[in-house]
Scaffold this active site. Structure first.
Site, PDB file in Angstrom:
ATOM      1  N   LYS A  18      49.629  34.738  40.365  1.00 29.92           N
ATOM      2  CA  LYS A  18      49.104  33.840  39.325  1.00 29.92           C
ATOM      3  C   LYS A  18      49.469  34.337  37.922  1.00 29.92           C
ATOM      4  O   LYS A  18      49.908  33.564  37.087  1.00 29.92           O
ATOM      5  CB  LYS A  18      47.567  33.727  39.422  1.00 29.92           C
ATOM      6  N   ARG A  92      36.610  30.879  39.260  1.00 30.07           N
ATOM      7  CA  ARG A  92      36.582  31.614  40.514  1.00 30.07           C
ATOM      8  C   ARG A  92      35.408  31.234  41.396  1.00 30.07           C
ATOM      9  O   ARG A  92      35.266  31.773  42.488  1.00 30.07           O
ATOM     10  CB  ARG A  92      36.451  33.095  40.188  1.00 30.07           C
ATOM     11  N   ARG A 131      51.722  47.376  43.126  1.00 28.12           N
ATOM     12  CA  ARG A 131      51.734  46.754  41.795  1.00 28.12           C
ATOM     13  C   ARG A 131      51.503  47.803  40.693  1.00 28.12           C
ATOM     14  O   ARG A 131      50.679  48.692  40.841  1.00 28.12           O
ATOM     15  CB  ARG A 131      50.623  45.693  41.729  1.00 28.12           C
ATOM     16  N   ARG A 164      46.274  49.723  38.568  1.00 29.55           N
ATOM     17  CA  ARG A 164      44.912  49.316  38.251  1.00 29.55           C
ATOM     18  C   ARG A 164      43.926  49.972  39.204  1.00 29.55           C
ATOM     19  O   ARG A 164      44.187  50.103  40.393  1.00 29.55           O
ATOM     20  CB  ARG A 164      44.785  47.794  38.346  1.00 29.55           C
ATOM     21  N   ARG A 175      37.992  42.468  47.346  1.00 29.71           N
ATOM     22  CA  ARG A 175      38.376  41.318  46.514  1.00 29.71           C
ATOM     23  C   ARG A 175      38.802  40.140  47.386  1.00 29.71           C
ATOM     24  O   ARG A 175      38.544  38.979  47.051  1.00 29.71           O
ATOM     25  CB  ARG A 175      39.496  41.709  45.547  1.00 29.71           C
TER      26      ARG A 175
HETATM   27  P1  ADP Z   1      43.231  39.570  40.464  1.00 28.02           P
HETATM   28  O1  ADP Z   1      43.507  38.089  40.376  1.00 28.02           O
HETATM   29  O2  ADP Z   1      44.440  40.381  40.668  1.00 28.02           O
HETATM   30  O3  ADP Z   1      42.103  39.915  41.402  1.00 28.02           O
HETATM   31  P2  ADP Z   1      42.031  39.539  37.781  1.00 28.02           P
HETATM   32  O4  ADP Z   1      42.702  40.264  36.687  1.00 28.02           O
HETATM   33  O5  ADP Z   1      42.063  38.059  37.759  1.00 28.02           O
HETATM   34  O6  ADP Z   1      42.684  40.118  39.092  1.00 28.02           O
HETATM   35  O7  ADP Z   1      40.502  39.988  37.873  1.00 28.02           O
HETATM   36  C1  ADP Z   1      40.095  41.335  37.942  1.00 28.02           C
HETATM   37  C2  ADP Z   1      38.575  41.430  38.056  1.00 28.02           C
HETATM   38  O8  ADP Z   1      37.950  40.874  36.869  1.00 28.02           O
HETATM   39  C3  ADP Z   1      37.945  40.639  39.207  1.00 28.02           C
HETATM   40  O9  ADP Z   1      37.977  41.364  40.430  1.00 28.02           O
HETATM   41  C4  ADP Z   1      36.513  40.417  38.683  1.00 28.02           C
HETATM   42  O10 ADP Z   1      35.736  41.587  38.797  1.00 28.02           O
HETATM   43  C5  ADP Z   1      36.733  40.169  37.204  1.00 28.02           C
HETATM   44  N1  ADP Z   1      36.953  38.720  36.907  1.00 28.02           N
HETATM   45  C6  ADP Z   1      38.095  38.176  36.383  1.00 28.02           C
HETATM   46  N2  ADP Z   1      37.978  36.852  36.227  1.00 28.02           N
HETATM   47  C7  ADP Z   1      36.734  36.528  36.672  1.00 28.02           C
HETATM   48  C8  ADP Z   1      36.022  35.313  36.797  1.00 28.02           C
HETATM   49  N3  ADP Z   1      36.563  34.123  36.441  1.00 28.02           N
HETATM   50  N4  ADP Z   1      34.753  35.351  37.298  1.00 28.02           N
HETATM   51  C9  ADP Z   1      34.193  36.522  37.661  1.00 28.02           C
HETATM   52  N5  ADP Z   1      34.820  37.705  37.585  1.00 28.02           N
HETATM   53  C10 ADP Z   1      36.067  37.729  37.095  1.00 28.02           C
END
Ligand code: ADP
Ligand code: ZN
Length: 220
Positions: A18, A92, A131, A164, A175
């Protein structure tokens, strides 16, 4: 040229690409790339009050509570309501999706399409464990299929590449559980509105982007 302003939601498990696709939408098609995960990581590294608040959620791969996420997004939409946006990692949960609909409605806007980038769990784990991300410019690399010239240095800006904290196998598994339980219902949410577009994330960056670009051109 008056192009239509578009709001795209990128859906898909962690590691499906994404962020990479949203970067391409930004650099090639004029979108603003908006990643709530990136916002949280920045706040955490700057040690702000918000950062300290969300840190424990992010570190264990749990979702930050909807009210907090929506407050952050509200501010962003207030500033960028009249631009094309690629939402990456937001919404999400179903409450976040209905919240987004309301925020956009205030700007007489809507989500135009939700693009699901599909990827199997095994492939997710394989990708995320290799990654790496640039500390300076946030560019994403993969040591297996889009490796930087030097494993610890960003090709673009020379910044340091790091893994990360939430890209360790155990956190990746949790996750994925969170995705299956809380985020995958959004697939039906957008399908029912006739907005879902499905792309095969295993095809790789350029093939996926070719489809995405075609979609944007059709909508514009
Ligand atoms: P990825 O898509 O690789 O899991 P992100 O960078 O989108 O990583 O998100 C990393 C973390 O940030 C998530 O695991 C969560 O803890 C938090 N997070 C990000 N976006 C949201 C969201 N829209 N709602 C709740 N938590 C979020
Ligand atoms: Zn960099």
């Amino acid at each position: 040229m008056s192009e239509r302003i578009l709001r795209l939601v990128l859906l898909g498990p962690p590691g499906s690409g994404k962020g990479t696709q949203a970067d391409l939408l930004a650099s090639q098609l004029g979108f603003v790339h908006y990643s709530t995960g990136e916002v949280f990581r920045e706040q955490i590294s700057q040690g702000t009050e918000l950062g300290r608040w969300v840190e424990s959620y992010v570190a264990r791969g749990a979702l930050v509570p909807d009210e907090v996420v929506l407050a952050v997004v509200e501010e962003f939409i207030r500033q960028h309501g009249q631009q094309s946006i690629a939402f990456d990692g937001f919404p999400r949960t179903v409450p976040q999706a209905t919240g987004l609909d309301e925020l956009l409605k205030r700007q007489s806007a809507q989500v135009d399409r939700a693009v699901l980038i599909d990827l199997s769990d095994d492939e997710v784990v394989r990708r995320l464990s290799s990654r790496r991300q640039c500390r300076n410019c946030s560019r994403i690399y993969n040591l297996s299929f889009s490796p930087p010239k030097n494993a610890s240095v960003c090709d673009v800006c020379g910044g340091e590449l790091y893994q990360r904290a939430d890209d360790q196998e155990e956190t990746i598994r949790s996750r994925l559980r969170v995705y299956a339980e809380q985020t995958s219902p959004l697939i039906d949410y957008y399908k029912q509105q006739g907005k879902l577009v499905r792309l095969d994330g295993s095809l790789g960056r350029d093939r996926v982007f070719a489809d995405l670009k075609q979609l944007v051109e059709q909508l514009r």
